[in-house]
Design a protein around this motif. Sequence first.
Motif, PDB file in Angstrom:
ATOM      1  N   UNK A 192      -0.899 -49.433  10.816  1.00 45.43           N
ATOM      2  CA  UNK A 192      -1.265 -48.402  11.774  1.00 45.43           C
ATOM      3  C   UNK A 192      -2.337 -48.501  12.015  1.00 45.43           C
ATOM      4  N   UNK A 193      -2.535 -48.812  13.620  1.00 44.99           N
ATOM      5  CA  UNK A 193      -4.442 -49.301  14.215  1.00 44.99           C
ATOM      6  C   UNK A 193      -4.351 -49.352  15.853  1.00 44.99           C
ATOM      7  N   UNK A 194      -3.957 -47.994  15.874  1.00 45.76           N
ATOM      8  CA  UNK A 194      -4.359 -47.299  17.392  1.00 45.76           C
ATOM      9  C   UNK A 194      -5.047 -46.642  17.426  1.00 45.76           C
ATOM     10  N   UNK A 195      -5.284 -46.257  18.816  1.00 45.92           N
ATOM     11  CA  UNK A 195      -6.143 -44.943  18.815  1.00 45.92           C
ATOM     12  C   UNK A 195      -5.406 -43.856  19.615  1.00 45.92           C
ATOM     13  N   UNK A 196      -5.952 -42.298  19.912  1.00 46.66           N
ATOM     14  CA  UNK A 196      -6.054 -41.620  20.460  1.00 46.66           C
ATOM     15  C   UNK A 196      -6.387 -40.103  19.552  1.00 46.66           C
ATOM     16  N   UNK A 197      -5.489 -38.833  19.229  1.00 43.98           N
ATOM     17  CA  UNK A 197      -6.075 -38.052  18.718  1.00 43.98           C
ATOM     18  C   UNK A 197      -5.092 -37.337  18.022  1.00 43.98           C
ATOM     19  N   UNK A 198      -5.528 -37.613  16.861  1.00 36.57           N
ATOM     20  CA  UNK A 198      -4.279 -37.329  15.519  1.00 36.57           C
ATOM     21  C   UNK A 198      -3.998 -36.058  15.839  1.00 36.57           C
ATOM     22  N   UNK A 199      -2.731 -35.694  15.183  1.00 34.29           N
ATOM     23  CA  UNK A 199      -1.507 -34.811  15.767  1.00 34.29           C
ATOM     24  C   UNK A 199      -1.222 -34.567  14.801  1.00 34.29           C
ATOM     25  N   UNK A 200      -0.338 -33.350  14.075  1.00 34.98           N
ATOM     26  CA  UNK A 200      -0.088 -32.661  13.238  1.00 34.98           C
ATOM     27  C   UNK A 200       0.461 -32.505  13.065  1.00 34.98           C
ATOM     28  N   UNK A 201       2.122 -31.924  12.671  1.00 39.21           N
ATOM     29  CA  UNK A 201       2.527 -31.071  13.456  1.00 39.21           C
ATOM     30  C   UNK A 201       2.465 -29.993  14.510  1.00 39.21           C
ATOM     31  N   UNK A 202       1.504 -30.599  15.595  1.00 42.80           N
ATOM     32  CA  UNK A 202       1.389 -30.323  16.631  1.00 42.80           C
ATOM     33  C   UNK A 202      -0.181 -29.727  16.754  1.00 42.80           C
ATOM     34  N   UNK A 203      -1.031 -29.458  16.213  1.00 43.38           N
ATOM     35  CA  UNK A 203      -1.735 -29.644  15.838  1.00 43.38           C
ATOM     36  C   UNK A 203      -3.069 -30.809  16.399  1.00 43.38           C
ATOM     37  N   UNK A 204      -4.061 -30.604  16.842  1.00 39.92           N
ATOM     38  CA  UNK A 204      -5.005 -31.738  16.906  1.00 39.92           C
ATOM     39  C   UNK A 204      -6.110 -31.489  16.370  1.00 39.92           C
ATOM     40  N   UNK A 205      -6.291 -33.216  15.176  1.00 43.77           N
ATOM     41  CA  UNK A 205      -7.604 -33.023  14.444  1.00 43.77           C
ATOM     42  C   UNK A 205      -8.175 -33.739  15.219  1.00 43.77           C
ATOM     43  N   UNK A 206      -9.336 -33.942  15.641  1.00 42.57           N
ATOM     44  CA  UNK A 206     -10.471 -35.021  16.256  1.00 42.57           C
ATOM     45  C   UNK A 206     -10.918 -35.658  16.104  1.00 42.57           C
ATOM     46  N   UNK A 207     -11.256 -36.828  15.879  1.00 42.23           N
ATOM     47  CA  UNK A 207     -12.348 -37.491  15.158  1.00 42.23           C
ATOM     48  C   UNK A 207     -13.490 -37.865  15.797  1.00 42.23           C
ATOM     49  N   UNK A 208     -14.294 -38.897  15.473  1.00 48.41           N
ATOM     50  CA  UNK A 208     -15.718 -39.217  16.334  1.00 48.41           C
ATOM     51  C   UNK A 208     -15.059 -40.472  17.015  1.00 48.41           C
ATOM     52  N   UNK A 209     -15.083 -40.809  18.040  1.00 50.06           N
ATOM     53  CA  UNK A 209     -14.645 -42.411  18.431  1.00 50.06           C
ATOM     54  C   UNK A 209     -15.093 -43.473  17.927  1.00 50.06           C
ATOM     55  N   UNK A 210     -14.154 -44.087  17.698  1.00 52.56           N
ATOM     56  CA  UNK A 210     -14.542 -45.522  16.997  1.00 52.56           C
ATOM     57  C   UNK A 210     -14.409 -47.117  18.105  1.00 52.56           C
ATOM     58  N   UNK A 211     -15.115 -47.636  18.484  1.00 52.40           N
ATOM     59  CA  UNK A 211     -15.130 -48.317  18.627  1.00 52.40           C
ATOM     60  C   UNK A 211     -14.468 -49.950  18.400  1.00 52.40           C
ATOM     61  N   UNK A 212     -13.306 -49.016  18.133  1.00 56.55           N
ATOM     62  CA  UNK A 212     -11.810 -50.316  18.274  1.00 56.55           C
ATOM     63  C   UNK A 212     -11.103 -49.594  18.959  1.00 56.55           C
ATOM     64  N   UNK A 213     -11.184 -48.925  19.827  1.00 61.60           N
ATOM     65  CA  UNK A 213      -9.678 -48.665  20.868  1.00 61.60           C
ATOM     66  C   UNK A 213      -8.778 -49.648  21.104  1.00 61.60           C
TER      67      UNK A 213
END
Length: 322
Positions: A192-213
Amino acid sequence: MQTPRRVRELGITIGTLPTGPLNAITDVPGVRVGQTTISSGDLHTGVTAIVPASFADGLPAAVAVGNGYGKLVGSTQVDELGVIETPILLTGTLSVFRVADALLTWLLDLNPRATSLNPIVGETNDGHLSDIRSRPITASHVHAALDSASSELPAEGCVGAGTGTTALGFKAGIGTASRTVDSGTIGVLVQANFSGTLTVRGTEIPAPPLDADGNSCMIVVATDLPLDARQLGRVARRAVFAMSRVGSDYAPGSGDYAIAFSTRAEGAIVEKDLRPVFQATMESTEEALLNSLTMATTTTGFEGRTAHAVAHSRLTGTARLT
């Protein structure tokens, strides 16, 4: 510091189908996994080898391309012939050709009469945390991963080809999961090495953006169900679809691939009976992707860059007790 834990250990259940005994790709009979890890200073990379039994006889297989910004060595012959004839190896982007060459040497040593072989090697870009231009992978790393392959639960998180990867704003890596259906098993392993917003069972868990989109996701699906290459193509596409369940934004710079193979070359499943197979594939892929995150640890690497593991406490509200 938190102890790496699989999502089920955190009380999070994905889907409704039962898992295999290990909840891993190695629940598929005859499938083994071996890994070599490089983790020191500016280097955080490695090799992950998926080694099915009887690969030399040719196994039904197919590749699905979600976004073709990547280097999946050997994919065109799989498309053309519908078979794999080698193990499947994963590594970092600029090491993919060295890994393919080392795999070819390993295969030629196994078969002194071989004159044509199609090594399968996929990659994601681990350059955010590793000095990717140094291309540190050698033949000894590749051969060690192949020779150490076992049917035990594969290590997850910051190991093998996932040592330096990030996903959805967090440190990620290798993840695996499986599901059983009436007549067999579906097992999945992801890098796994991809961008987006982590979503677990429909709940978003945002993170500060990495310079690795972007930077890709490799998904390997194994089964002992008697599926032909066309049906395996349908299965592989479902694995790519499952990335959306965890929040992938399918960025234009991300190479998203799935390769599916069957360890059974005989028999057939009629199309109407594929529904549970598709469900098993999507559930296994979703859980493998989440395991790649919850089993990872915060890592500081190349040029002092840091990727933080997702805090397990942030996942509590997404849990459903079994």
